[in-house]
Design a protein around this motif. Sequence first.
Motif: not given
Length: 310
Positions: A182, A184-185, A187-189, A191-192
């Motif tokens: 997961d 991508d998920g 990363l959304d939570r 950040g980079q």
Amino acid sequence: MPDRPLRLLVIDGQHAASVRFRSLLPEEGCVVDDVADLQEAMAAVRRCRYDAVVVDGSEGAARALARLRRSAADCALLVLRSTDGATVPLDPQDVGIQSTLDLDDLDRRTLPLTLHLAVERHRVARLMADAQASRIAGAAALRDPLTGLVSGERLLEDIDRMIADAVRFHRPLTVAVVTIDDADGLLDRIGQAGMDCVHAQVAGLVIDGLRTTDLVGRLSEGQLVLAMTATTPQAALLPIRRLQEAVRSAPSATPLSRQPVTVSVGVCELTGLMAVDELVWSAMKAAEEAGRTAVSGLVLAGAHTGAGQT
């Protein structure tokens, strides 16, 4: 010798050694500019390209050589020495000084040859230094800047050499691809910046859990590849399971992550004369399958083995 004349910059042309040097130069084959001191020399080398900078061997001139080398890196540095009592206080390790010219041992015939040899020696030294710098830069470019692991073409070349050794010595070779679940998920939570922390932490755990003979590289942003020499897939399962547990139980790399990070692993064994891209691709597809399977965090290419997401 070069067809074009040598362009020389002489510092303090009124010094006895400099006057003697000028008197030994041939009428043709050299273009000479004179400057009074180091400050004028600095300005001159910025305006014009010289083959060599010539300075007398006095103590004062020698102390200025370090500054001169930085400004005239493309020029050979020639230090004059004569029997007028001047000494040349040179550090033997000082490779920036290309030649010390003993004027009492030179004449109109030998000085031009000595100059050309010094300039050519400096040119070769610069080429070697540039080539070494290029190799160092190339090696750095083939390493992932975040984790320090090999990546890109260098990674595939290293695995290809392991394949050749495995075939030659009839040894097993297992390649595993580790992917962060997961991603991508996550990363959304977080950040980079948070993901960079996670990637670095996972890479460190992978390195800690493998032998020094194994290879670890970064395949892509969220994928690591492991090449385990003299190892069958079955023998690789234990360290891979330990790795998955270590990642799951490790303290969070970032406080923004509210759940443990987990990884899925795809494993492929070298069979026959597999190419490096085929071997890595098979392990990568197995890792993707493991990530899609809710009850499995590990898939062997060509089989469906492993249970219990970790």
